[in-house]
Design an enzyme around this catalytic site. Structure first.
Site, PDB file in Angstrom:
ATOM      1  N   HIS A  75       0.840  -1.199   0.000  1.00 22.00           N
ATOM      2  CA  HIS A  75       0.000   0.000   0.000  1.00 22.00           C
ATOM      3  C   HIS A  75       0.876   1.251   0.000  1.00 22.00           C
ATOM      4  O   HIS A  75       1.895   1.317   0.679  1.00 22.00           O
ATOM      5  CB  HIS A  75      -0.894   0.045   1.233  1.00 22.00           C
ATOM      6  CG  HIS A  75      -2.118  -0.813   1.121  1.00 22.00           C
ATOM      7  ND1 HIS A  75      -3.109  -0.578   0.192  1.00 22.00           N
ATOM      8  CD2 HIS A  75      -2.528  -1.892   1.835  1.00 22.00           C
ATOM      9  CE1 HIS A  75      -4.070  -1.475   0.333  1.00 22.00           C
ATOM     10  NE2 HIS A  75      -3.737  -2.291   1.311  1.00 22.00           N
ATOM     11  N   CYS A 119       0.515   1.931  -5.460  1.00 19.74           N
ATOM     12  CA  CYS A 119      -0.479   2.753  -6.159  1.00 19.74           C
ATOM     13  C   CYS A 119       0.006   4.187  -6.343  1.00 19.74           C
ATOM     14  O   CYS A 119       0.823   4.694  -5.578  1.00 19.74           O
ATOM     15  CB  CYS A 119      -1.803   2.764  -5.393  1.00 19.74           C
ATOM     16  SG  CYS A 119      -2.661   1.186  -5.402  1.00 19.74           S
ATOM     17  N   ARG A 148       0.119   3.004 -11.273  1.00 26.87           N
ATOM     18  CA  ARG A 148       1.049   2.274 -10.420  1.00 26.87           C
ATOM     19  C   ARG A 148       2.435   2.892 -10.519  1.00 26.87           C
ATOM     20  O   ARG A 148       2.837   3.371 -11.582  1.00 26.87           O
ATOM     21  CB  ARG A 148       1.130   0.794 -10.830  1.00 26.87           C
ATOM     22  CG  ARG A 148      -0.169   0.024 -10.680  1.00 26.87           C
ATOM     23  CD  ARG A 148      -0.538  -0.214  -9.229  1.00 26.87           C
ATOM     24  NE  ARG A 148      -1.738  -1.015  -9.092  1.00 26.87           N
ATOM     25  CZ  ARG A 148      -2.969  -0.528  -9.012  1.00 26.87           C
ATOM     26  NH1 ARG A 148      -3.143   0.800  -9.046  1.00 26.87           N
ATOM     27  NH2 ARG A 148      -4.017  -1.308  -8.892  1.00 26.87           N
TER      28      ARG A 148
END
Length: 235
Positions: free
Chosen positions: A134, A203, A212
């Site tokens: 993340h 991300c 990305r």
């Protein structure tokens, strides 16, 4: 219905909506981090117990070994789905930045640490060892991803060996459908043939997921954990 009642009702509705938004922001910014901290500590404890028992998979046999040779090591055990098998350290992100790597990149897995793309190589093996994390929420593991620079060390240990990778270029921005970035020889990486590579993905933008960010690295060195931490921790 009077104008005063309409205004009061609208005001109460706005207050309610505002309170819900604040609660959501608190959940995203704070509570997911709290959950991630507890979950991550649990995964690290699990790894330490595994390593204390000596429950570490042996490295894969070299490609040149004969299939029926008595000296050929047994194939390593498959990683357990959703379970930790290694630790990853990036000194660029600051002292104390360390995260467990778990098998698969499913939503629940990434809430507990970093995730290993199932079809990619193991640490140190020929091919591409690809890991996702993340950017924000659940501990913000890759919040500082854009700070990665060529030459930065990325260290991985499976409990028996330290693998030191070196970043080859600044992070590359692409779209989620560009799965070639985790190929054995990742496309657009600049690598021109088989090797021992690492790919990190997260991300972009920071609070979105429309794109990305990708960072590629190559294996620079290995050493047994019995020799202590690699010098790259201090580079």
């Amino acid at each position: 219905m009077s104008v005063r009642l309409i205004v009061r009702t609208f005001s109460e509705l706005c207050i309610t909506i505002g309170a819900l938004i604040i609660l959501f922001v608190v959940y995203v910014l704070f509570w997911t981090g709290v959950k991630a901290a507890g979950a991550t500590e649990g995964q690290i404890d699990d790894l330490q117990r595994q390593w204390a028992r000596g429950a570490v998979s042996a490295p894969a046999p070299p490609a040149s070994a004969a299939p029926n040779s008595p000296k050929t090591p047994r194939a390593p055990k498959a990683y357990r789905d959703g379970k930790p098998f290694a630790m990853l350290y990036i000194p660029r992100f600051g002292k104390g930045w360390d995260w467990p790597i778990l098998e698969n990149t499913e939503v629940k897995t990434l809430q507990k640490g970093l995730g290993h793309y199932r079809a990619t190589a193991r640490p140190g093996a020929t091919g591409n060892f690809a890991v996702a994390g993340h950017r924000r929420t659940y501990g913000d593991p890759f919040k500082d991803f854009p700070k990665l620079r060529p030459g930065d060390p990325v260290l991985v240990t499976d409990g028996t060996t330290w693998f030191t990778y070196r970043i080859d270029k600044k992070p590359y921005r692409t779209v989620p459908s560009d799965i070639g970035v985790i190929d054995p020889v990742p496309r657009k990486s600049g690598f021109d043939g088989p090797g021992r590579y690492l790919t990190l993905t997260t991300c972009d933008p920071e609070w979105g997921s429309s794109h990305r960010l990708i960072a590629w690295a190559h294996l620079d060195a290995t050493q047994p954990v019995t020799d202590g931490r690699p010098v790259a921790f201090h580079s």
